[in-house]
Design a protein around this motif. Structure first.
Motif, PDB file in Angstrom:
ATOM      1  N   MET A 156     -52.607 -20.147 -13.378  1.00 11.01           N
ATOM      2  CA  MET A 156     -53.396 -20.222 -14.599  1.00 11.01           C
ATOM      3  C   MET A 156     -52.505 -20.044 -15.828  1.00 11.01           C
ATOM      4  O   MET A 156     -52.639 -20.776 -16.826  1.00 11.01           O
ATOM      5  CB  MET A 156     -54.481 -19.142 -14.591  1.00 11.01           C
ATOM      6  N   GLN A 157     -51.568 -19.065 -15.751  1.00  9.00           N
ATOM      7  CA  GLN A 157     -50.653 -18.856 -16.864  1.00  9.00           C
ATOM      8  C   GLN A 157     -49.827 -20.109 -17.139  1.00  9.00           C
ATOM      9  O   GLN A 157     -49.591 -20.480 -18.292  1.00  9.00           O
ATOM     10  CB  GLN A 157     -49.716 -17.675 -16.539  1.00  9.00           C
ATOM     11  N   HIS A 158     -49.375 -20.734 -16.068  1.00  5.57           N
ATOM     12  CA  HIS A 158     -48.582 -21.957 -16.210  1.00  5.57           C
ATOM     13  C   HIS A 158     -49.400 -23.051 -16.882  1.00  5.57           C
ATOM     14  O   HIS A 158     -48.907 -23.761 -17.784  1.00  5.57           O
ATOM     15  CB  HIS A 158     -48.095 -22.411 -14.833  1.00  5.57           C
ATOM     16  N   ARG A 159     -50.650 -23.204 -16.451  1.00  4.44           N
ATOM     17  CA  ARG A 159     -51.509 -24.234 -17.028  1.00  4.44           C
ATOM     18  C   ARG A 159     -51.827 -23.933 -18.496  1.00  4.44           C
ATOM     19  O   ARG A 159     -51.876 -24.835 -19.335  1.00  4.44           O
ATOM     20  CB  ARG A 159     -52.809 -24.351 -16.221  1.00  4.44           C
ATOM     21  N   VAL A 160     -52.057 -22.643 -18.804  1.00  5.02           N
ATOM     22  CA  VAL A 160     -52.331 -22.265 -20.193  1.00  5.02           C
ATOM     23  C   VAL A 160     -51.134 -22.576 -21.075  1.00  5.02           C
ATOM     24  O   VAL A 160     -51.270 -23.130 -22.181  1.00  5.02           O
ATOM     25  CB  VAL A 160     -52.686 -20.762 -20.278  1.00  5.02           C
ATOM     26  N   ALA A 161     -49.917 -22.231 -20.591  1.00  4.36           N
ATOM     27  CA  ALA A 161     -48.708 -22.500 -21.369  1.00  4.36           C
ATOM     28  C   ALA A 161     -48.543 -23.991 -21.618  1.00  4.36           C
ATOM     29  O   ALA A 161     -48.232 -24.422 -22.749  1.00  4.36           O
ATOM     30  CB  ALA A 161     -47.486 -21.941 -20.636  1.00  4.36           C
ATOM     31  N   ASN A 162     -48.755 -24.794 -20.588  1.00  2.83           N
ATOM     32  CA  ASN A 162     -48.649 -26.245 -20.749  1.00  2.83           C
ATOM     33  C   ASN A 162     -49.691 -26.780 -21.730  1.00  2.83           C
ATOM     34  O   ASN A 162     -49.396 -27.646 -22.571  1.00  2.83           O
ATOM     35  CB  ASN A 162     -48.811 -26.947 -19.400  1.00  2.83           C
ATOM     36  N   SER A 163     -50.908 -26.258 -21.606  1.00  6.74           N
ATOM     37  CA  SER A 163     -51.981 -26.710 -22.497  1.00  6.74           C
ATOM     38  C   SER A 163     -51.676 -26.363 -23.949  1.00  6.74           C
ATOM     39  O   SER A 163     -51.913 -27.169 -24.856  1.00  6.74           O
ATOM     40  CB  SER A 163     -53.313 -26.081 -22.072  1.00  6.74           C
ATOM     41  N   LEU A 164     -51.149 -25.147 -24.192  1.00  8.38           N
ATOM     42  CA  LEU A 164     -50.816 -24.746 -25.549  1.00  8.38           C
ATOM     43  C   LEU A 164     -49.718 -25.636 -26.136  1.00  8.38           C
ATOM     44  O   LEU A 164     -49.769 -26.020 -27.320  1.00  8.38           O
ATOM     45  CB  LEU A 164     -50.371 -23.280 -25.570  1.00  8.38           C
ATOM     46  N   ASN A 202     -46.585 -16.015 -23.498  1.00 10.11           N
ATOM     47  CA  ASN A 202     -45.340 -16.116 -22.749  1.00 10.11           C
ATOM     48  C   ASN A 202     -44.749 -14.746 -22.473  1.00 10.11           C
ATOM     49  O   ASN A 202     -44.275 -14.464 -21.361  1.00 10.11           O
ATOM     50  CB  ASN A 202     -44.330 -16.969 -23.521  1.00 10.11           C
ATOM     51  N   TYR A 203     -44.777 -13.855 -23.478  1.00 11.26           N
ATOM     52  CA  TYR A 203     -44.224 -12.510 -23.274  1.00 11.26           C
ATOM     53  C   TYR A 203     -45.042 -11.738 -22.250  1.00 11.26           C
ATOM     54  O   TYR A 203     -44.494 -11.079 -21.361  1.00 11.26           O
ATOM     55  CB  TYR A 203     -44.181 -11.739 -24.593  1.00 11.26           C
ATOM     56  N   LEU A 204     -46.348 -11.801 -22.352  1.00  7.60           N
ATOM     57  CA  LEU A 204     -47.201 -11.075 -21.411  1.00  7.60           C
ATOM     58  C   LEU A 204     -47.064 -11.638 -20.005  1.00  7.60           C
ATOM     59  O   LEU A 204     -47.184 -10.918 -19.018  1.00  7.60           O
ATOM     60  CB  LEU A 204     -48.662 -11.122 -21.865  1.00  7.60           C
ATOM     61  N   HIS A 205     -46.800 -12.944 -19.912  1.00  7.75           N
ATOM     62  CA  HIS A 205     -46.569 -13.538 -18.598  1.00  7.75           C
ATOM     63  C   HIS A 205     -45.315 -12.951 -17.954  1.00  7.75           C
ATOM     64  O   HIS A 205     -45.278 -12.686 -16.754  1.00  7.75           O
ATOM     65  CB  HIS A 205     -46.431 -15.052 -18.738  1.00  7.75           C
ATOM     66  N   MET A 206     -44.280 -12.701 -18.769  1.00  4.71           N
ATOM     67  CA  MET A 206     -43.041 -12.126 -18.237  1.00  4.71           C
ATOM     68  C   MET A 206     -43.228 -10.681 -17.810  1.00  4.71           C
ATOM     69  O   MET A 206     -42.485 -10.166 -16.978  1.00  4.71           O
ATOM     70  CB  MET A 206     -41.925 -12.226 -19.284  1.00  4.71           C
ATOM     71  N   THR A 207     -44.226  -9.989 -18.382  1.00  5.60           N
ATOM     72  CA  THR A 207     -44.471  -8.590 -18.023  1.00  5.60           C
ATOM     73  C   THR A 207     -45.706  -8.458 -17.150  1.00  5.60           C
ATOM     74  O   THR A 207     -46.390  -7.437 -17.181  1.00  5.60           O
ATOM     75  CB  THR A 207     -44.650  -7.741 -19.291  1.00  5.60           C
ATOM     76  N   LEU A 219     -42.491  -6.398 -29.889  1.00  7.38           N
ATOM     77  CA  LEU A 219     -42.506  -6.893 -31.258  1.00  7.38           C
ATOM     78  C   LEU A 219     -41.195  -7.592 -31.616  1.00  7.38           C
ATOM     79  O   LEU A 219     -41.194  -8.551 -32.399  1.00  7.38           O
ATOM     80  CB  LEU A 219     -42.778  -5.738 -32.222  1.00  7.38           C
ATOM     81  N   LYS A 220     -40.076  -7.122 -31.084  1.00 12.23           N
ATOM     82  CA  LYS A 220     -38.801  -7.790 -31.339  1.00 12.23           C
ATOM     83  C   LYS A 220     -38.823  -9.216 -30.805  1.00 12.23           C
ATOM     84  O   LYS A 220     -38.343 -10.156 -31.453  1.00 12.23           O
ATOM     85  CB  LYS A 220     -37.648  -7.008 -30.710  1.00 12.23           C
ATOM     86  N   LYS A 221     -39.377  -9.357 -29.598  1.00 10.72           N
ATOM     87  CA  LYS A 221     -39.490 -10.688 -29.007  1.00 10.72           C
ATOM     88  C   LYS A 221     -40.338 -11.604 -29.890  1.00 10.72           C
ATOM     89  O   LYS A 221     -39.976 -12.775 -30.145  1.00 10.72           O
ATOM     90  CB  LYS A 221     -40.113 -10.569 -27.621  1.00 10.72           C
ATOM     91  N   LEU A 222     -41.434 -11.072 -30.404  1.00 10.88           N
ATOM     92  CA  LEU A 222     -42.306 -11.874 -31.257  1.00 10.88           C
ATOM     93  C   LEU A 222     -41.605 -12.257 -32.565  1.00 10.88           C
ATOM     94  O   LEU A 222     -41.634 -13.412 -32.990  1.00 10.88           O
ATOM     95  CB  LEU A 222     -43.591 -11.097 -31.563  1.00 10.88           C
ATOM     96  N   CYS A 223     -40.974 -11.260 -33.201  1.00  8.88           N
ATOM     97  CA  CYS A 223     -40.330 -11.526 -34.495  1.00  8.88           C
ATOM     98  C   CYS A 223     -39.170 -12.500 -34.350  1.00  8.88           C
ATOM     99  O   CYS A 223     -38.975 -13.378 -35.199  1.00  8.88           O
ATOM    100  CB  CYS A 223     -39.860 -10.215 -35.119  1.00  8.88           C
ATOM    101  N   ASP A 224     -38.392 -12.347 -33.283  1.00 12.40           N
ATOM    102  CA  ASP A 224     -37.293 -13.294 -33.050  1.00 12.40           C
ATOM    103  C   ASP A 224     -37.832 -14.708 -32.857  1.00 12.40           C
ATOM    104  O   ASP A 224     -37.263 -15.693 -33.376  1.00 12.40           O
ATOM    105  CB  ASP A 224     -36.485 -12.875 -31.824  1.00 12.40           C
ATOM    106  N   GLY A 225     -38.911 -14.829 -32.123  1.00 11.08           N
ATOM    107  CA  GLY A 225     -39.516 -16.142 -31.903  1.00 11.08           C
ATOM    108  C   GLY A 225     -40.033 -16.745 -33.190  1.00 11.08           C
ATOM    109  O   GLY A 225     -39.866 -17.952 -33.442  1.00 11.08           O
TER     110      GLY A 225
END
Length: 358
Positions: A156-164, A202-207, A219-225
């Protein structure tokens, strides 16, 4: 203490003690022949008391007790008269079926005055073992279902990422194709919001599977992105992050991540209409016990001279922030001057003397 008149009294006392024991209990001689047993033993295993005295344990009940593991265990124990604790074995009982028994044994040595006796006590643990087996089977089944759920969730995460990604690409193509500046701006706003959702997802998928998310790294991951996707070389805007070492429930991480993304995008879009070379956006997060405060501030021109709507509820971005803050039981506070603007999202009971400045 009462004195007994003779061996007969001692024997009667011993038999009375045996009879008071609740579990099946047996007294054997040195050749493992039955000397005495309590009524529970005879009743449980359906043995005739009249035909058991002097009979070897392994010959009782049509040799139902002649179990190789039991014979070996007792034979190994007898020479040195040790104690046996919780020896487990199975045997069939006519009216009960297959039973699992625990045997405890102790040999009593009288110091040569007479032959030793071996005392055996039995406990039926069939139901306990069955319950343990069912529990183990349930745990294994649960693990299997959880594994299937993890696979489905990953899919589901993979499909959501592709859809986004597809939605973001379509929005960007439309933005480039339209001639209306207002339509282009709305489509670009929508594209940025979709990308912010993709970044959080994407970050929550990694965790995945983590109940608590470390705030600073998140937050660092978000700000860098955001810096990579929005800030161009021609606009050297710095995004600083100050966050205390703390964690947040993963259930709150999405809302906080979307709030940060929305506020940072707004600051980059509206706070710096003219480049000065010192543009700066500060994201800070602090905690106090179970309370928290998030601040996104900039050193721009302030709201009064920007194109951003003046009232908090007048723009889509403000409506999104208000809704997400409500989910977090937090309040929104906005401060603006010609030295910049700051937006504070604080848990309803948070109070701090610390000040945050861009």
């Amino acid at each position: 203490m009462q004195q007994f008149g003779g061996p007969g009294d001692v024997k009667r006392l011993a038999l009375a003690i045996v009879e008071t024991i609740a579990e099946p209990f047996v007294v054997l001689d040195s050749h493992l022949r039955l000397v005495a047993a309590n009524g529970t033993f005879f009743e449980t295993f359906e043995i005739d008391p009249a035909r058991s005295h002097g009979v070897c344990l392994f010959d009782l009940d049509e040799r139902q007790w002649d179990i190789p593991a039991l014979r070996q265990r007792l034979a190994a124990a007898m020479p040195d008269h040790p104690q046996i604790s919780a020896f487990e074995f199975d045997r069939d009982v006519a009216s009960l079926g297959r039973r699992t028994l625990l045997m405890s044994a102790r040999t009593v040595d009288y110091g040569g005055s007479s032959a030793p006796n071996t005392l055996l006590a039995f406990r039926d643990v069939t139901e306990a073992r069955r319950a343990e087996s069912e529990k183990q089977a349930l745990l294994e089944r649960t693990e299997e279902l959880l594994a299937q759920q993890r696979v489905l969730f990953q899919e589901m995460q993979h499909r959501v990422a592709n859809s986004l990604q597809i939605i973001a690409s379509i929005l960007m193509l439309k933005a480039r194709a339209v001639t209306s500046e207002e339509s282009r701006r709305h489509l670009e706003d929508a594209h940025q919001r979709v990308m912010s959702v993709a970044t959080v997802q994407n970050y929550l998928h990694m965790t995945e599977g983590v109940d608590e998310i470390e705030v600073s790294a998140y937050l660092k991951k978000l700000c860098d992105g955001l810096a990579k996707s929005i800030i161009m070389d021609s606009r050297p805007i710095v995004i600083d992050l100050h966050a205390t070492e703390s964690t947040i429930p993963s259930s709150n991480a999405v809302s906080i991540g979307l709030i940060v993304t929305e506020l940072v995008i707004n600051a980059i879009k509206y706070a710096f209409p003219v480049s000065t070379g010192s543009e700066r956006v500060l994201v800070s997060y602090e905690t106090h016990d179970t309370d928290w405060r998030l601040v996104v501030a900039d050193n721009g021109v302030g709201r009064s001279v920007t194109n951003e709507p003046a009232e908090p509820g007048a723009s889509l971005g403000s409506l999104i922030i208000e809704a997400l803050a409500k989910q977090l039981d937090a309040r929104v506070e906005i401060a603006s001057s010609d030295k910049g603007m700051s937006v504070t999202i604080a848990h309803a009971t948070f109070h701090s003397d610390a000040s945050t400045a861009a």
